[in-house]
Design an enzyme around this catalytic site. Sequence first.
Site, short mmCIF file in Angstrom:
data_model
loop_
_atom_site.label_atom_id
_atom_site.label_comp_id
_atom_site.label_asym_id
_atom_site.label_seq_id
_atom_site.Cartn_x
_atom_site.Cartn_y
_atom_site.Cartn_z
N GLU A 299 -24.42 -8.15 5.79
CA GLU A 299 -23.44 -9.11 5.29
C GLU A 299 -23.83 -9.59 3.89
OE1 GLU A 299 -22.82 -12.39 7.97
OE2 GLU A 299 -21.37 -13.36 6.64
N ASN B 22 -19.19 -14.10 8.72
CA ASN B 22 -18.35 -15.20 8.23
C ASN B 22 -17.85 -14.92 6.81
OD1 ASN B 22 -18.93 -16.44 10.65
ND2 ASN B 22 -20.56 -17.70 9.82
N ASN C 135 -13.50 -11.59 12.05
CA ASN C 135 -14.85 -11.90 12.53
C ASN C 135 -14.84 -13.24 13.24
OD1 ASN C 135 -17.91 -11.64 12.45
ND2 ASN C 135 -17.61 -13.64 11.46
N GLU C 136 -15.39 -13.28 14.42
CA GLU C 136 -15.59 -14.54 15.18
C GLU C 136 -14.39 -15.48 15.02
OE1 GLU C 136 -19.53 -16.14 14.36
OE2 GLU C 136 -20.46 -14.44 15.38
N TYR D 7 -26.27 -14.75 19.86
CA TYR D 7 -27.59 -14.97 19.29
C TYR D 7 -28.34 -15.85 20.27
CZ TYR D 7 -25.76 -13.21 14.88
OH TYR D 7 -25.21 -12.43 13.90
N GLU E 30 -22.60 -8.10 16.85
CA GLU E 30 -23.67 -8.95 16.31
C GLU E 30 -24.51 -9.40 17.48
OE1 GLU E 30 -22.79 -12.19 13.58
OE2 GLU E 30 -21.06 -11.09 12.80
N GLN F 257 -29.38 -8.93 11.32
CA GLN F 257 -28.79 -8.01 10.37
C GLN F 257 -29.87 -6.99 10.00
OE1 GLN F 257 -26.53 -10.00 7.29
NE2 GLN F 257 -25.57 -11.38 8.74
O1 AHR Z 1 -25.11 -13.04 11.21
C1 AHR Z 1 -24.98 -14.33 10.72
C2 AHR Z 1 -23.64 -14.96 11.09
O2 AHR Z 1 -23.60 -15.14 12.46
C3 AHR Z 1 -22.42 -14.14 10.80
O3 AHR Z 1 -21.95 -14.32 9.51
C4 AHR Z 1 -21.42 -14.66 11.78
O4 AHR Z 1 -20.50 -13.69 12.18
C5 AHR Z 1 -22.26 -15.17 12.92
O5 AHR Z 1 -21.92 -16.46 13.29
#
Ligand code: AHR
Length: 484
Positions: A25, A70, A170-171, A241, A289, A335
């Site tokens: 990103e 994001n 995205n999200e 995450y 992700e 990432q």
């Molecule tokens: O990977 C970091 C961020 O985590 C990304 O931009 C977003 O998609 C997620 O919230």
Amino acid sequence: MNTIKIDPDRTLGTLDRNVFGGFAEHLGRCIYGGIYDEGSPLADAEGYRRDVIQAVKRLGMPIIRYPGGNFVSGYRWMDGIGPQDERPPRAELAWRTVESNRFGTDEFVRWCRLVGAEPYLAVNCGDGDMREARDWVEYCNGTTDTALVRLRRRNGSEQPHRVRYWGIGNEVDGPWQMGMKTPEEYARAFTEFGKMMKMVDPDIRLIASWTSGWFDDWVERGQLLLEQAPRLVDYMAIHWYVGNPDDDFGRYMALSELFEDRLTAAEGLINAMRVCRQLPRPVYLAVDEWNVWYRTRGDNRLEEVYNLEDALVVAMQLNAFIRHARSVKMANLAQVVNVIAPMMTWEDGLVLQTTFHPFEIYSRQAGSVALDAYWEGETFQGGDRVGVRVLDVSATLNPEEREVSVFVVNRSLEATEAEIVLQEGAWGGSGKSWVVTGPDIKATNTRENPEAVTAVERPVAASGARLRLTLEPHSVTALTLPLA
Ligand code: AHR
């Protein structure tokens, strides 16, 4: 005693190599100073960091998602093409910086070719519109004599980029997202964006943004997408995450149960819709992700320094993807460099973080068929999860080489005895093992001590049906053994 039972005939199906994908990103030093470092003595003539290319190649990532995250929800892809000095710098609202746009589509696709990965582009479904999305597909993949194709050619790419994988947004479920959408709004947007994008190139595969927050509406979101766009959606994207904010090792290690719960529930919903609505084609999961991320939330560099326990949790996530190989057909480590990443660059070099090592070994050793491994033995309690098995296991078969790979995370702080039992036939002699561990669970790799946690390769041999082994404390072990 812990017992792992392997039957090479008990297969779960093909393990898609795309589960070893990555994500890059425009954020912190992922692109600028990571992948792309103009003027650095470590970069090639085009500005790509050579050490990063080498390390990403070692990870064997077959697919890399870009440009966000994001970031994409405010991105104009046309800002990032053409002569670099003429590209407009823009205020970047997701991470509160200025985006120079010196790196864009053509630079990314060229870098993917250098690391041997397929590009996977996400379009702006935040403040962007479907015209921009369809134009991006045409710019990348078009072959007829149109203005956008001429533009790509003028920018140095005579041949189409042939980008097959396209994410829409995205999200979109998150209030943090520019242009967040309700379930209804996104199902409509996905349908119309996807329809237009496939009109430009019917061969592309579409990834829908399903859930990242796992809020109360995630079932509704999935259902609406599958009801409204069953002929368009190829993958449903989920994100997660995880972390250890309470410094509770047991609770952290028990996160395997959360991965199981989420994957089982997500694939269950797709299956239910397949039966209920007779979905016209298969729909897969893309965990596009995933990672450990909890220390650097709230800043805009996200330079998380990983320790050994994080490496065990990365391995547990890979185990979960292998065990769910029937439905998980893509996963993207978030990432690739510097930003919550398995490698960290400096002006004069690069450090491989602890999490690099399990990823490299899994990606290299996993066979093309996922096996349904059974295991039993000692258990522990982690947080409110009781009866969690001390070992976390997955297994694959390489049918061409007739080799089995077994991946085991030992979540105990002690050495642990285990027996791997082949339920049909016999082991065929010499193989190899790799062990990732370190002096303690908090060990990290730093510039001063870059190899506190690495992978140690050892020969291993087995004949007959049983192999006894002692798993090192807090370790990840991969074994690859031939079948007789
Ligand atoms: O990977 C970091 C961020 O985590 C990304 O931009 C977003 O998609 C997620 O919230």
